[in-house]
Design a protein around this motif. Structure first.
Motif, PDB file in Angstrom:
ATOM      1  N   GLY A  70       0.807  -1.210   0.000  1.00  0.00           N
ATOM      2  CA  GLY A  70       0.000   0.000   0.000  1.00  0.00           C
ATOM      3  C   GLY A  70       0.842   1.263   0.000  1.00  0.00           C
ATOM      4  O   GLY A  70       2.027   1.254  -0.336  1.00  0.00           O
ATOM      5  N   LEU A  71       0.224   2.367   0.415  1.00  0.00           N
ATOM      6  CA  LEU A  71       0.898   3.665   0.477  1.00  0.00           C
ATOM      7  C   LEU A  71       1.548   3.828   1.844  1.00  0.00           C
ATOM      8  O   LEU A  71       0.906   3.645   2.875  1.00  0.00           O
ATOM      9  CB  LEU A  71      -0.118   4.791   0.245  1.00  0.00           C
ATOM     10  N   VAL A  72       2.837   4.191   1.857  1.00  0.00           N
ATOM     11  CA  VAL A  72       3.581   4.350   3.100  1.00  0.00           C
ATOM     12  C   VAL A  72       3.953   5.822   3.270  1.00  0.00           C
ATOM     13  O   VAL A  72       4.653   6.397   2.436  1.00  0.00           O
ATOM     14  CB  VAL A  72       4.858   3.485   3.117  1.00  0.00           C
ATOM     15  N   VAL A  73       3.456   6.423   4.361  1.00  0.00           N
ATOM     16  CA  VAL A  73       3.819   7.795   4.726  1.00  0.00           C
ATOM     17  C   VAL A  73       4.869   7.688   5.826  1.00  0.00           C
ATOM     18  O   VAL A  73       4.572   7.276   6.950  1.00  0.00           O
ATOM     19  CB  VAL A  73       2.598   8.584   5.228  1.00  0.00           C
ATOM     20  N   SER A  74       6.104   8.033   5.501  1.00  0.00           N
ATOM     21  CA  SER A  74       7.222   7.870   6.432  1.00  0.00           C
ATOM     22  C   SER A  74       7.624   9.231   6.986  1.00  0.00           C
ATOM     23  O   SER A  74       7.962  10.148   6.232  1.00  0.00           O
ATOM     24  CB  SER A  74       8.409   7.212   5.721  1.00  0.00           C
ATOM     25  N   VAL A  75       7.572   9.361   8.315  1.00  0.00           N
ATOM     26  CA  VAL A  75       7.857  10.630   8.980  1.00  0.00           C
ATOM     27  C   VAL A  75       9.089  10.457   9.867  1.00  0.00           C
ATOM     28  O   VAL A  75       9.137   9.542  10.704  1.00  0.00           O
ATOM     29  CB  VAL A  75       6.669  11.099   9.845  1.00  0.00           C
ATOM     30  N   ALA A  76      10.075  11.324   9.688  1.00  0.00           N
ATOM     31  CA  ALA A  76      11.288  11.258  10.499  1.00  0.00           C
ATOM     32  C   ALA A  76      10.962  11.550  11.958  1.00  0.00           C
ATOM     33  O   ALA A  76      10.126  12.400  12.261  1.00  0.00           O
ATOM     34  CB  ALA A  76      12.318  12.258   9.979  1.00  0.00           C
ATOM     35  N   ASP A  91      22.261   8.282   7.916  1.00  0.00           N
ATOM     36  CA  ASP A  91      21.518   7.041   7.721  1.00  0.00           C
ATOM     37  C   ASP A  91      20.780   6.625   8.986  1.00  0.00           C
ATOM     38  O   ASP A  91      19.669   6.093   8.917  1.00  0.00           O
ATOM     39  CB  ASP A  91      22.467   5.927   7.273  1.00  0.00           C
ATOM     40  N   MET A  92      21.363   6.875  10.131  1.00  0.00           N
ATOM     41  CA  MET A  92      20.685   6.556  11.384  1.00  0.00           C
ATOM     42  C   MET A  92      19.422   7.397  11.540  1.00  0.00           C
ATOM     43  O   MET A  92      18.392   6.925  12.033  1.00  0.00           O
ATOM     44  CB  MET A  92      21.630   6.758  12.563  1.00  0.00           C
ATOM     45  N   ALA A  93      19.494   8.645  11.083  1.00  0.00           N
ATOM     46  CA  ALA A  93      18.316   9.507  11.139  1.00  0.00           C
ATOM     47  C   ALA A  93      17.215   8.980  10.226  1.00  0.00           C
ATOM     48  O   ALA A  93      16.026   9.111  10.543  1.00  0.00           O
ATOM     49  CB  ALA A  93      18.700  10.936  10.740  1.00  0.00           C
ATOM     50  N   ARG A  94      17.578   8.374   9.108  1.00  0.00           N
ATOM     51  CA  ARG A  94      16.574   7.790   8.207  1.00  0.00           C
ATOM     52  C   ARG A  94      15.873   6.608   8.870  1.00  0.00           C
ATOM     53  O   ARG A  94      14.686   6.366   8.655  1.00  0.00           O
ATOM     54  CB  ARG A  94      17.238   7.333   6.909  1.00  0.00           C
ATOM     55  N   ASN A  95      16.618   5.874   9.668  1.00  0.00           N
ATOM     56  CA  ASN A  95      16.036   4.708  10.333  1.00  0.00           C
ATOM     57  C   ASN A  95      15.114   5.091  11.488  1.00  0.00           C
ATOM     58  O   ASN A  95      14.198   4.331  11.817  1.00  0.00           O
ATOM     59  CB  ASN A  95      17.150   3.785  10.841  1.00  0.00           C
ATOM     60  N   ARG A  96      15.336   6.245  12.082  1.00  0.00           N
ATOM     61  CA  ARG A  96      14.470   6.696  13.180  1.00  0.00           C
ATOM     62  C   ARG A  96      13.241   7.356  12.572  1.00  0.00           C
ATOM     63  O   ARG A  96      13.270   8.517  12.156  1.00  0.00           O
ATOM     64  CB  ARG A  96      15.212   7.693  14.090  1.00  0.00           C
ATOM     65  N   GLU A 126      14.923  -1.560  16.234  1.00  0.00           N
ATOM     66  CA  GLU A 126      15.998  -1.264  15.276  1.00  0.00           C
ATOM     67  C   GLU A 126      16.072  -2.272  14.135  1.00  0.00           C
ATOM     68  O   GLU A 126      16.997  -2.204  13.310  1.00  0.00           O
ATOM     69  CB  GLU A 126      17.333  -1.281  16.027  1.00  0.00           C
ATOM     70  N   TYR A 127      15.094  -3.171  14.062  1.00  0.00           N
ATOM     71  CA  TYR A 127      15.261  -4.356  13.228  1.00  0.00           C
ATOM     72  C   TYR A 127      14.639  -4.268  11.836  1.00  0.00           C
ATOM     73  O   TYR A 127      14.625  -5.254  11.111  1.00  0.00           O
ATOM     74  CB  TYR A 127      14.718  -5.573  13.980  1.00  0.00           C
ATOM     75  N   ARG A 128      14.125  -3.119  11.467  1.00  0.00           N
ATOM     76  CA  ARG A 128      13.648  -2.920  10.092  1.00  0.00           C
ATOM     77  C   ARG A 128      14.264  -1.630   9.523  1.00  0.00           C
ATOM     78  O   ARG A 128      13.559  -0.707   9.140  1.00  0.00           O
ATOM     79  CB  ARG A 128      12.122  -2.821  10.058  1.00  0.00           C
ATOM     80  N   PRO A 129      15.593  -1.562   9.457  1.00  0.00           N
ATOM     81  CA  PRO A 129      16.227  -0.338   8.959  1.00  0.00           C
ATOM     82  C   PRO A 129      16.033  -0.171   7.457  1.00  0.00           C
ATOM     83  O   PRO A 129      15.881  -1.151   6.723  1.00  0.00           O
ATOM     84  CB  PRO A 129      17.705  -0.542   9.305  1.00  0.00           C
ATOM     85  N   VAL A 130      16.066   1.075   7.010  1.00  0.00           N
ATOM     86  CA  VAL A 130      16.035   1.363   5.576  1.00  0.00           C
ATOM     87  C   VAL A 130      17.406   1.768   5.071  1.00  0.00           C
ATOM     88  O   VAL A 130      17.592   1.983   3.871  1.00  0.00           O
ATOM     89  CB  VAL A 130      15.005   2.467   5.261  1.00  0.00           C
ATOM     90  N   ALA A 131      18.379   1.876   5.988  1.00  0.00           N
ATOM     91  CA  ALA A 131      19.745   2.250   5.630  1.00  0.00           C
ATOM     92  C   ALA A 131      20.692   1.664   6.664  1.00  0.00           C
ATOM     93  O   ALA A 131      20.272   1.346   7.787  1.00  0.00           O
ATOM     94  CB  ALA A 131      19.890   3.782   5.581  1.00  0.00           C
ATOM     95  N   PRO A 132      21.960   1.492   6.316  1.00  0.00           N
ATOM     96  CA  PRO A 132      22.933   1.002   7.303  1.00  0.00           C
ATOM     97  C   PRO A 132      23.094   2.021   8.435  1.00  0.00           C
ATOM     98  O   PRO A 132      23.020   3.228   8.204  1.00  0.00           O
ATOM     99  CB  PRO A 132      24.225   0.862   6.498  1.00  0.00           C
ATOM    100  N   ASN A 133      23.304   1.533   9.635  1.00  0.00           N
ATOM    101  CA  ASN A 133      23.488   2.435  10.780  1.00  0.00           C
ATOM    102  C   ASN A 133      24.960   2.805  10.946  1.00  0.00           C
ATOM    103  O   ASN A 133      25.547   2.642  12.024  1.00  0.00           O
ATOM    104  CB  ASN A 133      22.966   1.759  12.053  1.00  0.00           C
ATOM    105  N   ASN A 134      25.584   3.306   9.873  1.00  0.00           N
ATOM    106  CA  ASN A 134      27.013   3.624   9.942  1.00  0.00           C
ATOM    107  C   ASN A 134      27.307   5.102   9.748  1.00  0.00           C
ATOM    108  O   ASN A 134      28.455   5.494   9.583  1.00  0.00           O
ATOM    109  CB  ASN A 134      27.790   2.787   8.920  1.00  0.00           C
ATOM    110  N   SER A 135      26.270   5.932   9.732  1.00  0.00           N
ATOM    111  CA  SER A 135      26.461   7.377   9.667  1.00  0.00           C
ATOM    112  C   SER A 135      25.255   8.043  10.311  1.00  0.00           C
ATOM    113  O   SER A 135      24.173   7.448  10.393  1.00  0.00           O
ATOM    114  CB  SER A 135      26.623   7.867   8.223  1.00  0.00           C
TER     115      SER A 135
END
Length: 249
Positions: A119-125, A223-228, A211-220
């Motif tokens: 479906g449609l995913v609205v992703s909010v930081a 990218d960590m901000a994208r996962n939160r 923390e188990y469904r990241p969209v980016a590696p947690n190495n910066s």
């Protein structure tokens, strides 16, 4: 004429070809029935795949030759299943309305829209919604969720709110781990969608993935901000069978 032993004369059976002809017609009928069944199934799958790809790439329903229920099919001779056309059009309108709001408010780097198979995913930081390490929504977050919720309230679909974190551990009295933090954040978003956007609670669910469904590696930090983040997923009606429900949505 052939003569059998004993002097009896046997006649040729000139009608044996009818048996062969009958067998041939029967086999042809079975062949075409099987081919029709295979082609019908594959065409439906192809139509569904084409529609999904069109929505993913353009954010709009697929367009093509034949129409049914407001949605067109890009596969000649194949129309979408009943109800899918209206659903695709409604999701496209909701996406367009949300995209306009995001652009007007300058939120392109903080709120993203993605059309997925589910479906449609609205992703909010999370930075837009919560202070660091907290599940308490800011006043600005409430305004944003109110606008998002109003655009989604008109849809009949189920909505799943998913909380996500980065992989930095947390251990506080309120949140012993990222599981509790992500779940609390998703739950608080659900509460606002109910109380301030008018979405019926039976249409909503909240879940935390930690923390188990990241969209980016947690190495910066970027990218960590994208996962939160908190994802509001507008589930396609095909997923209703997997969502526990009772009565009207």
């Amino acid at each position: 004429m052939p003569v059998r032993k004993g002097g009896h004369v046997s006649k040729d059976n000139h009608e044996r070809w009818l048996l062969t002809y009958s067998d041939l017609i029967t086999l042809l009928m079975i062949f075409f029935v099987v081919m029709y069944a295979i082609s019908d199934t594959n065409a439906q799958k192809m139509a569904a795949l084409a529609n999904s790809l069109a929505q993913t790439l353009t954010g709009a329903p697929a367009t093509g030759i034949l129409t049914s229920g407001g949605l067109t099919s890009i596969v000649p001779g194949i129309a979408p299943a009943p109800g899918q056309g209206d659903e695709g059009a409604e999701l496209a309108r909701a996406r367009a309305e949300l995209q306009q709001y995001i652009q007007q408010e300058g939120l392109e780097s903080q709120v993203t829209l993605n059309t997925e198979e589910r479906g449609l995913v609205v992703s909010v930081a999370d930075a837009v919604l919560f202070p660091k390490g907290s599940a308490d929504l800011t006043p600005e977050a409430r305004d944003l969720l109110r606008q998002v919720g109003r655009a989604l309230a008109r849809l009949p679909n189920y909505l799943r709110v998913e909380g996500h974190t980065d992989n930095l551990p947390i251990n506080t009295p309120a949140f012993p781990s990222n599981w509790e933090l992500s779940t609390a954040r998703a739950t608080n978003v659900v509460k606002v969608l109910i109380s301030e956007a008018g979405i019926k609670p039976e249409r909503l669910s909240a879940t935390g993935y930690g923390e188990y469904r990241p969209v980016a590696p947690n190495n910066s930090e970027a990218d960590m901000a994208r996962n939160r983040r908190v994802d509001i997923v507008v589930l396609k009606e095909a997923y209703n069978v997997t969502e526990p429900h009772k009565g009207e949505k």
